[in-house]
Design a protein around this motif. Structure first.
Motif, PDB file in Angstrom:
ATOM      1  N   ILE A  70       8.323  -3.754   0.318  1.00 42.92           N
ATOM      2  CA  ILE A  70       8.114  -3.863   1.761  1.00 42.92           C
ATOM      3  C   ILE A  70       9.264  -4.670   2.356  1.00 42.92           C
ATOM      4  O   ILE A  70       9.614  -5.731   1.842  1.00 42.92           O
ATOM      5  N   ILE A  71       9.888  -4.110   3.405  1.00 37.48           N
ATOM      6  CA  ILE A  71      10.941  -4.859   4.097  1.00 37.48           C
ATOM      7  C   ILE A  71      10.269  -5.698   5.172  1.00 37.48           C
ATOM      8  O   ILE A  71       9.496  -5.180   5.991  1.00 37.48           O
ATOM      9  N   SER A  72      10.566  -6.999   5.121  1.00 35.11           N
ATOM     10  CA  SER A  72       9.964  -7.891   6.092  1.00 35.11           C
ATOM     11  C   SER A  72      11.074  -8.470   6.952  1.00 35.11           C
ATOM     12  O   SER A  72      12.030  -9.043   6.434  1.00 35.11           O
ATOM     13  N   PHE A  73      10.943  -8.265   8.303  1.00 36.51           N
ATOM     14  CA  PHE A  73      11.960  -8.761   9.210  1.00 36.51           C
ATOM     15  C   PHE A  73      11.347  -9.805  10.116  1.00 36.51           C
ATOM     16  O   PHE A  73      10.431  -9.499  10.885  1.00 36.51           O
ATOM     17  N   LEU A  74      11.836 -11.041  10.007  1.00 34.28           N
ATOM     18  CA  LEU A  74      11.285 -12.177  10.747  1.00 34.28           C
ATOM     19  C   LEU A  74       9.775 -12.280  10.529  1.00 34.28           C
ATOM     20  O   LEU A  74       9.034 -12.678  11.427  1.00 34.28           O
ATOM     21  N   GLY A  75       9.353 -11.887   9.343  1.00 30.32           N
ATOM     22  CA  GLY A  75       7.937 -12.001   9.007  1.00 30.32           C
ATOM     23  C   GLY A  75       7.107 -10.789   9.376  1.00 30.32           C
ATOM     24  O   GLY A  75       5.898 -10.769   9.117  1.00 30.32           O
ATOM     25  N   TYR A  76       7.721  -9.781   9.973  1.00 28.56           N
ATOM     26  CA  TYR A  76       6.995  -8.549  10.318  1.00 28.56           C
ATOM     27  C   TYR A  76       7.280  -7.499   9.251  1.00 28.56           C
ATOM     28  O   TYR A  76       8.447  -7.164   9.027  1.00 28.56           O
ATOM     29  N   PRO A  77       6.243  -6.980   8.600  1.00 38.54           N
ATOM     30  CA  PRO A  77       6.493  -5.896   7.640  1.00 38.54           C
ATOM     31  C   PRO A  77       6.924  -4.652   8.405  1.00 38.54           C
ATOM     32  O   PRO A  77       6.131  -4.121   9.185  1.00 38.54           O
ATOM     33  N   VAL A  78       8.192  -4.234   8.237  1.00 39.19           N
ATOM     34  CA  VAL A  78       8.676  -3.135   9.078  1.00 39.19           C
ATOM     35  C   VAL A  78       8.641  -1.784   8.375  1.00 39.19           C
ATOM     36  O   VAL A  78       8.476  -0.753   9.007  1.00 39.19           O
ATOM     37  N   MET A  79       8.829  -1.766   7.054  1.00 36.27           N
ATOM     38  CA  MET A  79       8.838  -0.473   6.372  1.00 36.27           C
ATOM     39  C   MET A  79       8.424  -0.689   4.923  1.00 36.27           C
ATOM     40  O   MET A  79       8.688  -1.758   4.362  1.00 36.27           O
ATOM     41  N   ALA A  80       7.800   0.314   4.350  1.00 39.65           N
ATOM     42  CA  ALA A  80       7.295   0.140   2.989  1.00 39.65           C
ATOM     43  C   ALA A  80       7.458   1.425   2.201  1.00 39.65           C
ATOM     44  O   ALA A  80       7.503   2.522   2.764  1.00 39.65           O
ATOM     45  N   MET A  81       7.597   1.257   0.905  1.00 44.72           N
ATOM     46  CA  MET A  81       7.578   2.432   0.022  1.00 44.72           C
ATOM     47  C   MET A  81       7.054   1.994  -1.338  1.00 44.72           C
ATOM     48  O   MET A  81       7.014   0.810  -1.659  1.00 44.72           O
ATOM     49  N   ILE A  82       6.634   2.979  -2.112  1.00 42.39           N
ATOM     50  CA  ILE A  82       6.272   2.682  -3.482  1.00 42.39           C
ATOM     51  C   ILE A  82       7.270   3.393  -4.374  1.00 42.39           C
ATOM     52  O   ILE A  82       7.710   4.513  -4.071  1.00 42.39           O
ATOM     53  N   ARG A  83       7.674   2.706  -5.450  1.00 41.37           N
ATOM     54  CA  ARG A  83       8.687   3.271  -6.334  1.00 41.37           C
ATOM     55  C   ARG A  83       8.030   3.641  -7.653  1.00 41.37           C
ATOM     56  O   ARG A  83       7.408   2.800  -8.323  1.00 41.37           O
ATOM     57  N   LEU A  84       8.131   4.922  -7.984  1.00 43.69           N
ATOM     58  CA  LEU A  84       7.466   5.432  -9.181  1.00 43.69           C
ATOM     59  C   LEU A  84       8.507   5.700 -10.273  1.00 43.69           C
ATOM     60  O   LEU A  84       9.450   6.463 -10.056  1.00 43.69           O
ATOM     61  N   PRO A  85       8.328   5.086 -11.456  1.00 43.55           N
ATOM     62  CA  PRO A  85       9.275   5.337 -12.547  1.00 43.55           C
ATOM     63  C   PRO A  85       9.166   6.775 -13.041  1.00 43.55           C
ATOM     64  O   PRO A  85       8.120   7.405 -12.951  1.00 43.55           O
ATOM     65  N   THR A  86      10.262   7.307 -13.545  1.00 47.12           N
ATOM     66  CA  THR A  86      10.280   8.654 -14.120  1.00 47.12           C
ATOM     67  C   THR A  86      10.897   8.563 -15.508  1.00 47.12           C
ATOM     68  O   THR A  86      11.381   7.516 -15.916  1.00 47.12           O
ATOM     69  N   ARG A  87      10.870   9.711 -16.185  1.00 47.64           N
ATOM     70  CA  ARG A  87      11.516   9.760 -17.493  1.00 47.64           C
ATOM     71  C   ARG A  87      13.008   9.426 -17.328  1.00 47.64           C
ATOM     72  O   ARG A  87      13.601   8.728 -18.133  1.00 47.64           O
ATOM     73  N   MET A  88      13.561   9.920 -16.224  1.00 47.48           N
ATOM     74  CA  MET A  88      14.984   9.715 -15.979  1.00 47.48           C
ATOM     75  C   MET A  88      15.292   8.234 -15.753  1.00 47.48           C
ATOM     76  O   MET A  88      16.351   7.742 -16.161  1.00 47.48           O
ATOM     77  N   SER A  89      14.399   7.509 -15.104  1.00 46.25           N
ATOM     78  CA  SER A  89      14.688   6.104 -14.804  1.00 46.25           C
ATOM     79  C   SER A  89      14.342   5.210 -15.983  1.00 46.25           C
ATOM     80  O   SER A  89      14.460   3.992 -15.874  1.00 46.25           O
ATOM     81  N   ASP A  90      13.894   5.808 -17.099  1.00 44.22           N
ATOM     82  CA  ASP A  90      13.601   5.046 -18.298  1.00 44.22           C
ATOM     83  C   ASP A  90      12.537   3.984 -18.029  1.00 44.22           C
ATOM     84  O   ASP A  90      12.618   2.861 -18.506  1.00 44.22           O
ATOM     85  N   GLY A  91      11.561   4.346 -17.227  1.00 46.53           N
ATOM     86  CA  GLY A  91      10.455   3.432 -16.958  1.00 46.53           C
ATOM     87  C   GLY A  91      10.764   2.369 -15.934  1.00 46.53           C
ATOM     88  O   GLY A  91       9.920   1.546 -15.618  1.00 46.53           O
ATOM     89  N   LYS A  92      11.998   2.381 -15.420  1.00 49.85           N
ATOM     90  CA  LYS A  92      12.342   1.365 -14.432  1.00 49.85           C
ATOM     91  C   LYS A  92      12.046   1.869 -13.023  1.00 49.85           C
ATOM     92  O   LYS A  92      12.152   3.061 -12.745  1.00 49.85           O
ATOM     93  N   ALA A  93      11.709   0.911 -12.157  1.00 52.14           N
ATOM     94  CA  ALA A  93      11.327   1.315 -10.805  1.00 52.14           C
ATOM     95  C   ALA A  93      12.506   1.185  -9.844  1.00 52.14           C
ATOM     96  O   ALA A  93      12.353   0.716  -8.733  1.00 52.14           O
TER      97      ALA A  93
END
Lengths: 320, 512
Positions: free
Chosen positions: A165-188
């Protein structure tokens, strides 16, 4: 194929934040350098979070000196699984996830076995600063290994998904969830091949995904849909993001949170220079949302109450 | 507020840089490009004589202080001879004395000088002492008086008097007086000497010089030129054998007329010839000389006053900002990623000693071999600093090995590998190897190739001779560069690669 000028014009219209603009207009202006150690050193972040009453993964051990590595095997004996992190690591470099043991050897997240020698070498590399930002000697954190929430079981491969979550001056402005894949070797990490899925701030529902630079609807390894998932504890997550402003002192900060099956949301780390891919995952530019908060600042309506800030975000920052 | 200040500082830098540049270029006439060249003349004087038995001495007058010309360089070639160079006390002449105790067979001695036109004029001097009037027989005295009277009637001042006299001398059908006077004085040198003496009768200060015309390449000849002293301007005016007044453009004054140019063993003799060859040299050299003549300080406080070796170092150092600026453009406007911020610039710098292709090959060779060693060391589980140290040692050994091997093979270029920055190569090897482990071979190779490509690009720009020359001769253009850098320091627009990265976002949009 679009020509570069068309692309630039369209991107400017949706308010896409570029790297130069992020650095010049936000990071340089809102993040004071003296607060950087608070987020660059994960140990400091952890201590600050604990002091502020925010949830973090439990700390098992800190390794500061070479000779402490050998004693670590016994010290970690009570724990079945754990994670070793360099305190100044960036982009997930040098993180070692141990899921179990087999005799004297450690079993890594991917299933491969690691001898004690290899384990010690990895730690000593970390100590000497191989994974740290400037290459300076570092210390290592050994902490609780998150058992991730079953909600994500169908849409991740071999690792722990986390919410950014990107927080700007304490306001959550945008969010995403990062899902690991086989390609990312389990890393997010998105640049290593993880999927980023944009989250609608008011509802906490996933909207659309991006893999590399391409939009995706399903997880490439599990083939389950990644759209329309409800993030558990969503309001709590937003609140954590909002409170990380007071915690870090940084105006423009990326907050990485994992969801544990039993413990709920836990802060993994904060980032003073959060990446820009979150905009692709959301299909929107950051600028309009950042401007909305700047508007509040100019009119003197910035709120000191994290709950109010979350409420403002929920009513203004929808991702459709 | 902060931005206005930035723009002001940047504008100030650019204006100062451009103004200094303009001044040096336009007023001090420093050459803008390295190809601008100045004509120089190589002059070779050759003396040939038959030695007598016993010690021999050869004295040759040398050019000195020729108005309009300066000597850049001179060499003497006389095998087995002892040599001294003497200046006369008045500072108006110079001669070389060659001595040998015993010589056999035809002797050949050489003097070579490189001169260039410096545009300097002769400094005003005091009125010289009067020459002796000639000793004449009775008939000659009468003829001389008649001639001088006749010349006086046709002239208005001392210059035109001398001019008229010389014209009378060079008439194809001379008057009876002239024929009588010149009967015993057949050679051009004798006539010039005689003219000086005749002018002394009329109290006109005159002298004559041996001078060389630098017109065409090939054999040159020293000819006598008469000079008379202009009491108003306090300078010498030149007259040629036909009585024309004025300095010819390309006339090099060799030596004073009252001494023989060549003197062998105290008696005139031997053969003497001159060859002239013109060629072109860098006009920067000429500009510096010119400037030194006008104002010592302008050169004394510039890079051009440094010893040549240091100048060479600065020629290269001053290009580093250019390379860094290219990196700035590539990183912040294009968005290229490289290993290390300025690593490609430093690699490009080392290519300067090797040339591009050889540099790339050598660099890939060393880094590639270093990587193999590094991968092996990964299995030894060394700590970071010992590992870096051992890679450094291996890199130095590889460099030495490549040098020795290429020397054996006769490839001179391999020797220049010694100038490669080994610390940079060590760090490159470490970074490539870490990236290889962390992000995969594809990523590491892509980054390495990108870095190398940028190094090549930086090299091509940094070794572009006109730019090199411009920055070295006009270091103030770096202020302009600083100004531009400050301006780019607040550039917050998109990078080119971002347009590519976010193109999917743009595709879903429509122009409306």
């Amino acid at each position: 194929m679009l020509n570069p000028f068309t692309i630039a014009r369209r991107l400017r219209r949706i308010g896409l934040l570029g790297l130069n603009a992020r650095n010049a207009d936000y990071v340089l202006l809102y993040n004071q350098r003296r607060f950087y150690p608070r987020v660059d050193d994960k140990l400091q972040t952890k201590n600050l979070a604990i002091a502020a009453g925010l949830p973090v993964p439990a700390l098992y051990a800190v390794v500061r000196e070479e000779h402490e590595i050998a004693a670590l095997h016994d010290k970690l004996a009570p724990y079945e699984s754990f994670v070793v992190k360099p305190a100044h690591g960036s982009g997930g470099d040098g993180i070692l996830v141990i899921h179990g043991r087999r005799g004297n050897r450690y079993r890594r997240a991917g299933g491969s076995l690691m001898s004690r020698g290899e384990f010690e070498h990895h730690l000593s590399n970390g100590l000497s600063g191989l994974y740290s930002l400037g290459g300076q000697p570092d210390h290592l954190l050994v902490e609780y290994c998150v058992k991730f929430d079953p909600v994500f079981e169908k849409v991740s491969y071999g690792g722990v998904p986390d919410v950014r979550i990107i927080s700007f001056l304490g306001y959550p402005v945008m969010a995403m969830i990062r899902l690991p894949t086989r390609m990312s070797d389990g890393k997010a990490n998105l640049h290593q091949g993880a999927i980023g899925v944009g989250i609608d701030i008011p509802t906490g529902l996933t909207r659309r995904g991006v893999w590399g630079t391409e939009p995706v609807e399903e997880h490439p390894d599990t083939e389950n849909s990644i759209v329309g998932l409800a993030i558990p504890h969503w309001q709590e997550l937003l609140l954590i993001a909002a409170r990380s402003y007071e915690l870090s002192g940084l105006g423009y900060v990326g907050v990485d949170i994992v969801l544990d099956r039993e413990l709920g949301p836990l802060i993994l780390e904060l980032n003073a220079r959060p990446g820009l891919s979150i905009q692709i995952a959301n299909g929107q530019g950051l600028e309009p949302r950042l401007r909305a908060v700047q508007q509040l600042q100019r009119s003197g309506n910035l709120s000191a109450d994290p709950i109010e800030r979350v409420a403002f975000a929920c009513s203004h920052f929808a991702t459709t | 507020m902060r931005k206005t200040q930035l723009y002001l500082v940047a504008a100030l830098m650019i204006v100062i840089g451009l103004a200094a540049f303009y001044y040096k270029w336009h007023v001090l006439s420093f050459p803008l490009t390295p190809v601008e060249q100045t004509e120089v003349w190589d002059i070779q004087a050759r003396v040939e004589y038959q030695p007598r038995s016993g010690p021999n001495q050869v004295t040759l007058q040398l050019p000195m202080n020729s108005p309009g010309f300066s000597i850049l360089d001179e060499r003497f070639m006389a095998r087995g001879y002892g040599m001294t160079i003497e200046r006369d006390r008045a500072g108006s002449g110079r001669e070389v004395q060659w001595r040998i105790r015993r010589a056999r067979g035809d002797q050949a001695l050489y003097y070579r000088a490189t001169v260039y036109r410096d545009g300097a004029v002769e400094a005003p001097g005091d009125r010289p002492g009067q020459s002796q009037p000639p000793e004449l027989e009775e008939a000659e005295t009468a003829a001389a008086n008649a001639l001088l009277e006749q010349v006086r009637e046709q002239s208005v001042d001392s210059a035109s008097f001398a001019s008229r006299l010389l014209r009378e001398f060079s008439e194809p059908s001379p008057s009876p007086e002239v024929a009588l006077l010149l009967r015993e004085r057949a050679s051009a040198n004798d006539r010039a000497q005689f003219a000086v003496e005749l002018l002394a009768i009329r109290n006109i200060a005159a002298r004559w010089v041996h001078a060389l015309e630098l017109g065409v390449d090939g054999a040159g000849e020293l000819r006598p030129y008469l000079q008379i002293y202009d009491t108003d301007a306090r300078i010498w005016r030149m007259l040629d054998a036909q009585g024309r007044i004025g300095w010819p453009d390309n006339l090099l004054v060799w030596s004073r007329g009252d001494r023989p140019v060549l003197d062998v063993d105290g008696a005139r003799g031997g053969r003497f010839d001159i060859r002239v060859q013109s060629s072109l040299v860098d006009s920067l050299e000429a500009a510096v000389k010119r400037l030194e003549f006008r104002d010592e300080n302008l050169v004394a406080y510039s890079l051009l006053s440094l010893p040549l070796q240091t100048q060479d170092v600065y020629k290269i150092l001053l290009m580093v900002p250019i390379g860094a600026f290219i990196m700035l453009l590539l990183r912040n406007l294009i968005g290229v990623k490289t290993f290390g911020t300025f690593m490609p610039v430093l690699i490009a710098l080392s290519f300067k000693w090797t040339s591009l292709l050889a540099g790339v090959i050598l660099f890939v060779l060393v880094v590639g071999m270093g990587l193999l060693v590094r991968f092996y060391m990964e299995r030894l589980k060394l700590l970071l600093v010992p590992r870096l140290t051992s890679i450094l040692i291996v890199v130095v050994l590889i460099m030495a090995f490549v040098s020795v091997l290429s020397n054996r093979l006769g490839l001179e270029v391999g020797l220049s590998i010694a100038l490669f920055p080994m610390i940079i190569m060590t760090m490159t090897i470490e970074r490539v190897s870490v990236a290889w482990d962390e992000r995969g071979p594809g990523y590491a190779m892509k980054m390495a190739a990108g870095s190398l490509l940028i190094a090549c690009l930086a090299y091509l720009v940094m070794s572009w001779p006109p730019l090199e020359h411009l920055v070295f001769v006009f270091p103030e253009v770096l202020l302009v560069l600083l100004g531009l850098t400050l301006l780019l320091g607040r550039y917050s627009g998109y990078r080119l690669t971002e347009l590519f990265r976010f193109r999917a976002l743009a595709r879903s949009q429509t122009d409306g």
